[in-house]
Design an enzyme around this catalytic site. Structure first.
Site, PDB file in Angstrom:
ATOM      1  N   ASN A 263       0.836  -1.210   0.000  1.00  0.00           N
ATOM      2  CA  ASN A 263       0.000   0.000   0.000  1.00  0.00           C
ATOM      3  C   ASN A 263       0.872   1.262   0.000  1.00  0.00           C
ATOM      4  O   ASN A 263       0.660   2.170   0.798  1.00  0.00           O
ATOM      5  CB  ASN A 263      -0.941   0.006   1.207  1.00  0.00           C
ATOM      6  CG  ASN A 263      -1.873  -1.186   1.205  1.00  0.00           C
ATOM      7  OD1 ASN A 263      -2.457  -1.518   0.178  1.00  0.00           O
ATOM      8  ND2 ASN A 263      -2.004  -1.848   2.340  1.00  0.00           N
TER       9      ASN A 263
ATOM     10  N   ARG B 268       7.845   6.926  -1.829  1.00  0.00           N
ATOM     11  CA  ARG B 268       7.765   6.787  -0.376  1.00  0.00           C
ATOM     12  C   ARG B 268       8.513   5.541   0.098  1.00  0.00           C
ATOM     13  O   ARG B 268       9.138   5.551   1.148  1.00  0.00           O
ATOM     14  CB  ARG B 268       6.306   6.738   0.077  1.00  0.00           C
ATOM     15  CG  ARG B 268       6.158   6.794   1.586  1.00  0.00           C
ATOM     16  CD  ARG B 268       4.771   7.215   2.026  1.00  0.00           C
ATOM     17  NE  ARG B 268       4.748   7.396   3.470  1.00  0.00           N
ATOM     18  CZ  ARG B 268       4.502   6.423   4.334  1.00  0.00           C
ATOM     19  NH1 ARG B 268       4.248   5.200   3.896  1.00  0.00           N
ATOM     20  NH2 ARG B 268       4.508   6.653   5.632  1.00  0.00           N
TER      21      ARG B 268
ATOM     22  N   ARG C 154       3.637  -1.057   8.989  1.00  0.00           N
ATOM     23  CA  ARG C 154       4.608  -2.058   8.526  1.00  0.00           C
ATOM     24  C   ARG C 154       5.703  -2.318   9.561  1.00  0.00           C
ATOM     25  O   ARG C 154       6.434  -3.290   9.433  1.00  0.00           O
ATOM     26  CB  ARG C 154       5.233  -1.588   7.213  1.00  0.00           C
ATOM     27  CG  ARG C 154       4.211  -1.249   6.135  1.00  0.00           C
ATOM     28  CD  ARG C 154       4.819  -0.440   4.994  1.00  0.00           C
ATOM     29  NE  ARG C 154       3.821   0.133   4.115  1.00  0.00           N
ATOM     30  CZ  ARG C 154       3.184   1.284   4.342  1.00  0.00           C
ATOM     31  NH1 ARG C 154       3.475   1.997   5.430  1.00  0.00           N
ATOM     32  NH2 ARG C 154       2.275   1.727   3.497  1.00  0.00           N
TER      33      ARG C 154
ATOM     34  N   LYS D 169       1.679 -11.972  -2.670  1.00  0.00           N
ATOM     35  CA  LYS D 169       2.278 -10.970  -3.543  1.00  0.00           C
ATOM     36  C   LYS D 169       3.650 -10.544  -3.035  1.00  0.00           C
ATOM     37  O   LYS D 169       4.617 -10.466  -3.799  1.00  0.00           O
ATOM     38  CB  LYS D 169       1.341  -9.770  -3.673  1.00  0.00           C
ATOM     39  CG  LYS D 169       1.780  -8.764  -4.734  1.00  0.00           C
ATOM     40  CD  LYS D 169       2.393  -7.531  -4.108  1.00  0.00           C
ATOM     41  CE  LYS D 169       2.762  -6.497  -5.161  1.00  0.00           C
ATOM     42  NZ  LYS D 169       3.303  -5.263  -4.551  1.00  0.00           N
TER      43      LYS D 169
ATOM     44  N   PRO E  59       4.478 -11.851  -9.673  1.00  0.00           N
ATOM     45  CA  PRO E  59       3.740 -11.112  -8.641  1.00  0.00           C
ATOM     46  C   PRO E  59       2.554 -10.358  -9.244  1.00  0.00           C
ATOM     47  O   PRO E  59       2.667  -9.761 -10.315  1.00  0.00           O
ATOM     48  CB  PRO E  59       4.778 -10.133  -8.080  1.00  0.00           C
ATOM     49  CG  PRO E  59       6.104 -10.712  -8.475  1.00  0.00           C
ATOM     50  CD  PRO E  59       5.879 -11.412  -9.770  1.00  0.00           C
TER      51      PRO E  59
ATOM     52  N   ASP F 163      -0.274  -7.436  -8.529  1.00  0.00           N
ATOM     53  CA  ASP F 163      -0.895  -6.351  -7.778  1.00  0.00           C
ATOM     54  C   ASP F 163      -2.067  -5.836  -8.610  1.00  0.00           C
ATOM     55  O   ASP F 163      -2.489  -6.476  -9.589  1.00  0.00           O
ATOM     56  CB  ASP F 163       0.111  -5.245  -7.459  1.00  0.00           C
ATOM     57  CG  ASP F 163       0.687  -4.583  -8.710  1.00  0.00           C
ATOM     58  OD1 ASP F 163       0.257  -4.924  -9.841  1.00  0.00           O
ATOM     59  OD2 ASP F 163       1.561  -3.719  -8.568  1.00  0.00           O
TER      60      ASP F 163
END
Length: 281
Positions: free
Chosen positions: A124, A129, A175, A217, A234, A236
């Site tokens: 997310n 970032r 996280r 993922k 993977p 997403d």
């Protein structure tokens, strides 16, 4: 491929299917930057690298022949025939445009632990970032790499004694507890990255998913980018849409060993080419 070394570094000619900007900024790694002079600088495997590509010459500035052979040559996967892989993938009508557009992407051979934590952080999140969090993680808990101003990636043993609250300076939010859980389980041997490297794909994925916050993922991203498991694909939100548009019946069996490269081509294509998805929907 011809390799020559001099006092200023190592030069490599004859490398095909490599675009440094595509490869280093496609979302598989987060510690590189491009300088105004066209040299890419970053940290990989706790080494500081400076690399450029001009007129077909790949240049590793400041590296000697031994460092190139032992580290940078495998890191950039220079011994894999990407031209042949690209030709194979582009033979699929739905993948032709993506393969041609993203043909400069190579899947780097990154450190397993760094890839695992990087993609836990990626949840997310966006690329800018993610890079900021990783930079603060290294500056706060890593070691200085000589006098370069760069910092090593902190080891599991360095992070394992910490609590999630200790990670407040890196501003990684929810996280934090996932990162600490990963460090504790890897440091204790409950999760073995060496074991994951040897296991079949399902077992390797299950090994990494023992970590809180690691789902399919994140595990597949860690395995593709940190373990060089090119059979990983993977998925997403972007890739799920791309698969529906381009590969509703999946990849042909002959392409499955390079599923991760197909994923990178598709991801880069649909992310950078507005309208690509709509054209194939």
């Amino acid at each position: 491929m011809i390799v020559t070394a001099d006092a200023g570094g190592v030069s490599v000619s004859g490398v095909s299917c490599l675009d440094l900007q595509q490869t280093l900024f496609c979302g598989q790694c987060f510690r590189w930057r491009e300088t105004p002079g066209g040299v890419f600088e970053g940290v990989a495997g706790n080494r500081v690298g400076r690399v450029s590509l001009s007129e077909g010459i790949l240049r590793f500035h400041g590296a000697d022949a031994a460092e190139f052979e032992s580290f940078w040559r495998p890191y950039f996967d220079l011994d894999t025939d990407y031209a042949a892989i690209m030709a194979l993938l582009s033979s699929h009508p739905a993948l032709a445009a993506a393969s041609q557009y993203a043909s400069g992407v190579r899947v780097l051979r990154q450190d397993r632990w760094e890839a695992l934590l990087s993609f836990i952080i990626s949840q997310n999140n966006n690329i800018k970032r993610i890079g900021g969090i990783i930079a603060r993680l290294c500056e706060t808990f890593g070691d200085a790499i000589g006098e370069t101003g760069e910092f090593s990636f902190p080891t599991p043993e360095r992070l394992a004694p910490l609590a999630a609250e200790d990670l407040a300076p890196i501003r990684c939010g929810f996280r934090a507890r996932y990162l600490i859980d990963a460090a504790q389980k890897v440091a204790s041997g409950e999760v073995s990255l060496e074991r994951a490297a040897r296991l079949p794909l399902a077992g390797a994925r299950a090994e990494l998913m023992k970590i809180t916050g690691v789902g399919v993922k994140v595990a597949d991203c860690a395995l593709l980018y940190g373990f060089h498991r090119l059979e990983c694909f993977p998925v997403d939100v972007w890739i799920a849409r791309a698969v529906r548009a381009f590969l509703p019946d999946g990849l042909p069996e002959r392409m499955l060993p390079y599923a991760g490269i197909a994923q990178q081509y598709l991801f880069h294509y649909v992310r950078c080419c507005p309208g690509a998805l709509e054209q194939h929907s």
